[in-house]
Structure formats: structure tokens, C-alpha cells
Enzyme design. Structure first.
Site, PDB file in Angstrom:
ATOM      1  N   HIS A   1       5.723   8.468  -2.181  1.00  0.00           N
ATOM      2  CA  HIS A   1       7.745   8.688  -3.070  1.00  0.00           C
ATOM      3  C   HIS A   1       8.121   9.168  -3.755  1.00  0.00           C
ATOM      4  CE1 HIS A   1       6.626   3.916  -2.253  1.00  0.00           C
ATOM      5  NE2 HIS A   1       7.714   4.449  -1.491  1.00  0.00           N
TER       6      HIS A   1
ATOM      7  N   LYS B   1      10.088 -10.384   0.074  1.00  0.00           N
ATOM      8  CA  LYS B   1       9.401  -9.964  -0.195  1.00  0.00           C
ATOM      9  C   LYS B   1       8.635 -10.623  -1.585  1.00  0.00           C
ATOM     10  CE  LYS B   1       9.386  -5.322   2.008  1.00  0.00           C
ATOM     11  NZ  LYS B   1       9.048  -4.612   1.996  1.00  0.00           N
TER      12      LYS B   1
ATOM     13  N   ARG C   1       7.798   9.226   7.910  1.00  0.00           N
ATOM     14  CA  ARG C   1       6.207   9.334   7.703  1.00  0.00           C
ATOM     15  C   ARG C   1       6.106   9.687   9.677  1.00  0.00           C
ATOM     16  NH1 ARG C   1       5.127   4.145   4.830  1.00  0.00           N
ATOM     17  NH2 ARG C   1       6.028   3.917   6.150  1.00  0.00           N
TER      18      ARG C   1
ATOM     19  N   SER D   1       3.223   1.411   0.355  1.00  0.00           N
ATOM     20  CA  SER D   1       2.705   0.574  -0.198  1.00  0.00           C
ATOM     21  C   SER D   1       1.779  -0.986   0.126  1.00  0.00           C
ATOM     22  CB  SER D   1       4.135   0.198  -0.633  1.00  0.00           C
ATOM     23  OG  SER D   1       4.360   1.342  -1.453  1.00  0.00           O
TER      24      SER D   1
HETATM   25  O1  PNS Z   1      10.735   0.214   0.862  1.00  0.00           O
HETATM   26  P1  PNS Z   1      11.460  -0.362   1.982  1.00  0.00           P
HETATM   27  O2  PNS Z   1      11.463  -2.081   1.555  1.00  0.00           O
HETATM   28  O3  PNS Z   1      11.544  -0.117   2.978  1.00  0.00           O
HETATM   29  O4  PNS Z   1      13.555  -0.346   1.151  1.00  0.00           O
HETATM   30  C1  PNS Z   1      14.232  -1.558   2.069  1.00  0.00           C
HETATM   31  C2  PNS Z   1      15.510  -1.240   0.948  1.00  0.00           C
HETATM   32  C3  PNS Z   1      15.527  -1.055   0.158  1.00  0.00           C
HETATM   33  C4  PNS Z   1      16.518   0.211   1.220  1.00  0.00           C
HETATM   34  C5  PNS Z   1      16.818  -1.765   2.498  1.00  0.00           C
HETATM   35  O5  PNS Z   1      15.808  -3.533   2.448  1.00  0.00           O
HETATM   36  C6  PNS Z   1      17.486  -2.098   1.322  1.00  0.00           C
HETATM   37  O6  PNS Z   1      18.633  -1.239   1.243  1.00  0.00           O
HETATM   38  N1  PNS Z   1      17.858  -3.582   0.658  1.00  0.00           N
HETATM   39  C7  PNS Z   1      19.409  -4.097   0.295  1.00  0.00           C
HETATM   40  C8  PNS Z   1      20.049  -4.853   1.346  1.00  0.00           C
HETATM   41  C9  PNS Z   1      20.751  -4.169   2.259  1.00  0.00           C
HETATM   42  O7  PNS Z   1      21.617  -2.983   2.032  1.00  0.00           O
HETATM   43  N2  PNS Z   1      20.453  -4.813   3.744  1.00  0.00           N
HETATM   44  C10 PNS Z   1      21.299  -3.990   4.474  1.00  0.00           C
HETATM   45  C11 PNS Z   1      20.405  -2.819   5.347  1.00  0.00           C
HETATM   46  S1  PNS Z   1      20.725  -1.993   6.620  1.00  0.00           S
END
Ligand code: PNS
Length: 175
Positions: free
Chosen positions: A19, A43, A92, A130
Site C-alpha cells: 500500500h 468484513k 498486483r 493484508s
Molecule cells: O481494500 P479493499 O477491501 O479491496 O477495498 C474495497 C473498496 C473499499 C475499495 C470497495 O469495497 C468500496 O469502494 N466500497 C465502498 C462501497 C461501494 O462504493 N461499493 C460499490 C463498489 S463498485
């Protein structure tokens, strides 16, 4: 020209060196980069949002175009609220691509003015996540060099009771 603000959203549970690598890269190309921690994740997190904010603040404090925040609800709504026009995400390996593409296209459908920008972290971190850091630390493996020292220390503290319980139950099985 208007400064370009990007957000780098994620769970960051916990922050890894992968990150940080991406934050460094993003901070070079965007005028302002907001690292945004999702609050209402489905989660169950290991670290609280406040702990995660603290880790990222501690590691990016010297960069004056990087800020840390948290958000609830739709990422696109948060991005608009803070005036961001770009979303930074890391890829990645090819296995990340499908999920990231789906998310980027859904976000584009929700908010066409927001552009998703993918960057690759250094190849040293191509296997790092993570989730794996949490698992390895939980099972007593070393995560040195994979996360900042502060995170390594906090992982040790946080997981000590759970690890002690595991050792006790293993001993009980062997007795
Ligand atoms: O680190 P992660 O868990 O892969 O991040 C995922 C994240 C936080 C970017 C994604 O879950 C998100 O944007 N969640 C917010 C809710 C939202 O906008 N959902 C629609 C996504 S298409």
C-alpha cells in the site's frame, strides 16, 4: 489548471508496504492523494478504523500532498464530496484484474466523471496482501519487511492473546 485530487480507497487492514509503495507512486502523479478507509465494511476488521488511520498517518505524515480519511457508503459519493476526479487502485497480478475491472466499471456507471487509475506496486510486493499478512501473523510467521515496523509491533500485540490461546489448545490436544 485545477489541482487533480485522487482518492485511494480500501480496507487497509492492516496497511502493508505494498500500500505504501502505491501511495508513493500516486503522490507523485496526483496533486493531492486522499487515502480513504472504508468504515462500513462487511468484513470484521482486525484493526479499528482509528488504528488504521493512525498507521497511515504515521507513515505518510511527511508527504504534504497525502491525507488520510475514512468514509461510509458509496465510494463515488465520497469522492465527489471531497472533489476527487480520480480513484487510485493497485493491481498486483492478473488475478486482481477481474474484480478491479468490475468495480471500476460499476463506479463509472454510478459516476462517469470519476476515472479509475490502476498502478502496479513494485514486484517485490506482488504477492502481498493484508489478508495474508493477518494470516501469517496469526499463525506465528514473520511479516518483517512486509508491513511498517509500527504495524508489525501492533500485530504482535493484538494477536498475542489469540496466539496464546492457540498454543494452549494445541498443548491440551498433545497431552
Ligand atoms: O481494500 P479493499 O477491501 O479491496 O477495498 C474495497 C473498496 C473499499 C475499495 C470497495 O469495497 C468500496 O469502494 N466500497 C465502498 C462501497 C461501494 O462504493 N461499493 C460499490 C463498489 S463498485
Amino acid at each position: 489548471m485545477k489541482p487533480v485530487i485522487a482518492i485511494y480507497p480500501g480496507s487497509f487492514d492492516p496497511l502493508t508496504n505494498g500500500h505504501l509503495d502505491l501511495i508513493e507512486r500516486g503522490a507523485k502523479i496526483f496533486d493531492e492523494l486522499i487515502v480513504a478507509i472504508l468504515r462500513n465494511s462487511e468484513k470484521e476488521p482486525l484493526f479499528s478504523v482509528e488504528e488504521r488511520l493512525e498507521f497511515i498517518r504515521a507513515m505518510t505524515g511527511k508527504r504534504d500532498n497525502v491525507r488520510v480519511d475514512s468514509f461510509d457508503g458509496l465510494m463515488v459519493d465520497y469522492a465527489l464530496k471531497v472533489g476527487a476526479t480520480a480513484v487510485l487502485r493497485g493491481i498486483r497480478a492478473i488475478s486482481d484484474y477481474e474484480y478491479e475491472l468490475q468495480m471500476a466499471l460499476m463506479n463509472r456507471k454510478l459516476e462517469p466523471r470519476l476515472e479509475t487509475v490502476f498502478m502496479m506496486p513494485a514486484e517485490t510486493y506482488s504477492y502481498l496482501s493484508s489478508r495474508l499478512v493477518r494470516e501469517v501473523a496469526m499463525l506465528g510467521g514473520s511479516v518483517r519487511g512486509l508491513v511498517p515496523e509500527l504495524v508489525e509491533k501492533k500485530l504482535r500485540e493484538k494477536l498475542a492473546p489469540a496466539r496464546a490461546r492457540r498454543t494452549q489448545s494445541k498443548q491440551a490436544i498433545n497431552e
